[in-house]
Design a protein around this motif. Sequence first.
Motif, PDB file in Angstrom:
ATOM      1  N   ASN A  61       0.858  -1.206   0.000  1.00  0.00           N
ATOM      2  CA  ASN A  61       0.000   0.000   0.000  1.00  0.00           C
ATOM      3  C   ASN A  61       0.886   1.247   0.000  1.00  0.00           C
ATOM      4  O   ASN A  61       2.116   1.145   0.138  1.00  0.00           O
ATOM      5  CB  ASN A  61      -0.944   0.000   1.224  1.00  0.00           C
ATOM      6  N   GLY A  62       0.263   2.402  -0.108  1.00  0.00           N
ATOM      7  CA  GLY A  62       1.020   3.653  -0.194  1.00  0.00           C
ATOM      8  C   GLY A  62       1.676   4.050   1.119  1.00  0.00           C
ATOM      9  O   GLY A  62       2.761   4.658   1.120  1.00  0.00           O
ATOM     10  N   THR A  63       1.036   3.724   2.230  1.00  0.00           N
ATOM     11  CA  THR A  63       1.617   4.063   3.533  1.00  0.00           C
ATOM     12  C   THR A  63       2.928   3.300   3.727  1.00  0.00           C
ATOM     13  O   THR A  63       3.938   3.874   4.164  1.00  0.00           O
ATOM     14  CB  THR A  63       0.619   3.698   4.668  1.00  0.00           C
ATOM     15  N   THR A  87      -2.325  17.407   3.715  1.00  0.00           N
ATOM     16  CA  THR A  87      -2.150  16.085   3.116  1.00  0.00           C
ATOM     17  C   THR A  87      -3.092  15.117   3.789  1.00  0.00           C
ATOM     18  O   THR A  87      -3.703  15.433   4.815  1.00  0.00           O
ATOM     19  CB  THR A  87      -0.693  15.581   3.247  1.00  0.00           C
ATOM     20  N   PHE A  88      -3.188  13.908   3.207  1.00  0.00           N
ATOM     21  CA  PHE A  88      -3.922  12.834   3.871  1.00  0.00           C
ATOM     22  C   PHE A  88      -3.068  12.349   5.040  1.00  0.00           C
ATOM     23  O   PHE A  88      -1.836  12.346   4.961  1.00  0.00           O
ATOM     24  CB  PHE A  88      -4.190  11.701   2.864  1.00  0.00           C
ATOM     25  N   ALA A  90      -2.052   9.670   6.122  1.00  0.00           N
ATOM     26  CA  ALA A  90      -1.090   8.575   5.944  1.00  0.00           C
ATOM     27  C   ALA A  90       0.344   9.067   5.784  1.00  0.00           C
ATOM     28  O   ALA A  90       1.286   8.349   6.142  1.00  0.00           O
ATOM     29  CB  ALA A  90      -1.479   7.734   4.738  1.00  0.00           C
ATOM     30  N   THR A  91       0.545  10.271   5.243  1.00  0.00           N
ATOM     31  CA  THR A  91       1.914  10.769   5.054  1.00  0.00           C
ATOM     32  C   THR A  91       2.586  10.907   6.425  1.00  0.00           C
ATOM     33  O   THR A  91       3.720  10.448   6.629  1.00  0.00           O
ATOM     34  CB  THR A  91       1.911  12.136   4.326  1.00  0.00           C
ATOM     35  N   VAL A 133       4.201  16.331  -1.003  1.00  0.00           N
ATOM     36  CA  VAL A 133       2.993  15.593  -1.384  1.00  0.00           C
ATOM     37  C   VAL A 133       2.381  16.267  -2.617  1.00  0.00           C
ATOM     38  O   VAL A 133       2.045  17.450  -2.584  1.00  0.00           O
ATOM     39  CB  VAL A 133       1.962  15.579  -0.230  1.00  0.00           C
ATOM     40  N   ASP A 159       5.596  11.965  -2.144  1.00  0.00           N
ATOM     41  CA  ASP A 159       4.366  11.213  -1.903  1.00  0.00           C
ATOM     42  C   ASP A 159       3.491  11.498  -3.117  1.00  0.00           C
ATOM     43  O   ASP A 159       2.843  12.547  -3.224  1.00  0.00           O
ATOM     44  CB  ASP A 159       3.694  11.666  -0.601  1.00  0.00           C
ATOM     45  N   ALA A 161       1.023   9.559  -4.201  1.00  0.00           N
ATOM     46  CA  ALA A 161      -0.155   8.682  -4.107  1.00  0.00           C
ATOM     47  C   ALA A 161      -1.315   9.181  -4.968  1.00  0.00           C
ATOM     48  O   ALA A 161      -2.110   8.391  -5.465  1.00  0.00           O
ATOM     49  CB  ALA A 161      -0.602   8.567  -2.655  1.00  0.00           C
ATOM     50  N   GLN A 162      -1.408  10.512  -5.127  1.00  0.00           N
ATOM     51  CA  GLN A 162      -2.544  11.074  -5.870  1.00  0.00           C
ATOM     52  C   GLN A 162      -2.122  11.568  -7.258  1.00  0.00           C
ATOM     53  O   GLN A 162      -2.888  12.276  -7.904  1.00  0.00           O
ATOM     54  CB  GLN A 162      -3.158  12.230  -5.068  1.00  0.00           C
ATOM     55  N   SER A 183       0.427   5.045  -3.943  1.00  0.00           N
ATOM     56  CA  SER A 183      -0.656   4.186  -3.473  1.00  0.00           C
ATOM     57  C   SER A 183      -1.454   3.811  -4.716  1.00  0.00           C
ATOM     58  O   SER A 183      -1.678   4.643  -5.587  1.00  0.00           O
ATOM     59  CB  SER A 183      -1.568   4.974  -2.526  1.00  0.00           C
ATOM     60  N   LYS A 188      -7.682   5.593  -6.777  1.00  0.00           N
ATOM     61  CA  LYS A 188      -6.613   6.442  -7.325  1.00  0.00           C
ATOM     62  C   LYS A 188      -6.666   6.442  -8.861  1.00  0.00           C
ATOM     63  O   LYS A 188      -7.299   5.565  -9.467  1.00  0.00           O
ATOM     64  CB  LYS A 188      -5.237   5.920  -6.879  1.00  0.00           C
TER      65      LYS A 188
HETATM   66  C1  PLP Z   1      -1.455  11.675  -0.263  1.00  0.00           C
HETATM   67  C2  PLP Z   1      -1.562  10.246   0.194  1.00  0.00           C
HETATM   68  N1  PLP Z   1      -0.512   9.690   0.814  1.00  0.00           N
HETATM   69  C3  PLP Z   1      -0.553   8.413   1.241  1.00  0.00           C
HETATM   70  C4  PLP Z   1      -1.668   7.621   1.061  1.00  0.00           C
HETATM   71  C5  PLP Z   1      -1.691   6.246   1.629  1.00  0.00           C
HETATM   72  O1  PLP Z   1      -1.941   5.244   0.708  1.00  0.00           O
HETATM   73  P1  PLP Z   1      -2.604   3.849   1.158  1.00  0.00           P
HETATM   74  O2  PLP Z   1      -4.006   4.111   1.564  1.00  0.00           O
HETATM   75  O3  PLP Z   1      -2.484   3.007  -0.066  1.00  0.00           O
HETATM   76  O4  PLP Z   1      -1.790   3.325   2.283  1.00  0.00           O
HETATM   77  C6  PLP Z   1      -2.780   8.157   0.393  1.00  0.00           C
HETATM   78  C7  PLP Z   1      -3.974   7.325   0.172  1.00  0.00           C
HETATM   79  O5  PLP Z   1      -5.087   7.722   0.190  1.00  0.00           O
HETATM   80  C8  PLP Z   1      -2.736   9.520  -0.035  1.00  0.00           C
HETATM   81  O6  PLP Z   1      -3.769  10.080  -0.663  1.00  0.00           O
END
Ligand code: PLP
Length: 379
Positions: A61-63, A87-88, A90-91, A133, A159, A161-162, A183, A188
């Motif tokens: 996964n992205g995290t 940011t989301f 998870a970063t 990000v 990052d 992911a988006q 991610s 996505k």
């Molecule tokens: C900016 C950003 N970073 C990290 C992540 C984390 O990815 P994941 O949900 O696959 O772990 C996301 C996922 O939504 C994200 O939008």
Amino acid sequence: MKVKVPFLDLSATTREVSAAVCESWNAILAGSRFIGGPVVEQFEAAWSSYCGTSEAVGVANGTDAIQLTLRAMGIGAGDEVVLPANTFVATAEAVVLAGATPRFADVDPDTLLLCADTLRPALTSRTKAVIVVHLYGQMADMDALADVTGHHGVALIEDAAQAQGATWAGRRAGSAGHAGCFSFYPGKNLGAFGDAGAVVTSDACLAARVRSLRDHGRVAGSHYEHDAVGTNSRLDAIQAAVLIAKLTRLDEWNDARRRIAARYRAAFGSGVLQMVAEAPAARGVYHVAVARIRDRDRVQRIFTAIGIETAIHYPTPCHLIAPYRRYADAPLPVAEHAAGEVLSLPMYPQMSTEQVERVCAAAEVVNDILLAKEASRHG
Ligand SMILES: Cc1ncc(COP(=O)(O)O)c(C=O)c1O
């Protein structure tokens, strides 16, 4: 009554690739090689080539992509990692999971992305890396950021992911820093049929460390030799097959997203609803189409009443989310203000012209209502 305009219609994207995915899945079932193996390697080669890096490592996964990149760089306890507050979560989560301390930076008032001016005050002697990000699908100013991180001698991690397929001055997201983290969450721009992620880099040693960490710290080529405390963050073959099928459509889908965003931007003109700015060197891929407006919560209710689904990315800046408040040492006014103004509009490649025009017409209604309110206040 008119049908709703959904915020996202994932099934429309799924339908476009389902035949190709079923064919690959049948081959995988026949071979029963579910973890790693040729399909994962095929995706990794295709993804690194698409991003313009020499290496791609599929992860769960992205995290994990961010966390394992930090760990592979030797970043952990006692180290600080700067990231934008917009940011989301998870970063920041990945930084804490790696054992390091997140330091939040404010963002540019026009793009809402990390920029050189907001990065500089967040750097300290303990900073070991900066995570930029590429939020909403737009790459931040990588030239200016790389100048600052280069001068400070710290790593610049993307990052992305988006931002699958986005570019800055012609360079693809993931290839402009030391490493890019993706991610492939289903919604996505390039999404799997479950969780998936990847790290891209042109540093072969870094890639080898991430490869080992994602697989219990295994020494390359061995089965029971381990030289690090790793984890299980491997990419499944069935997800890799989905990503291979979808990658062939990514540019076409991103172009469709850009056309929709351009129509929103043109239709809103100088009205009360304004799209977040796109920098001239950026070619965004509009993972979400974010507009800004003062009376956001009321406007969202109007859109809902008209049958148009919207979302908010994000209602609370990361440094004000409960578990992360302890890392926030100063107000970050731009990110805090933006959190009350941002409104994400319907956006997916298969949106019909009629649906796009309904969003534009709704924006006009919002405009009239808010201008009438303004006029009555002054008159
Ligand atoms: C900016 C950003 N970073 C990290 C992540 C984390 O990815 P994941 O949900 O696959 O772990 C996301 C996922 O939504 C994200 O939008």
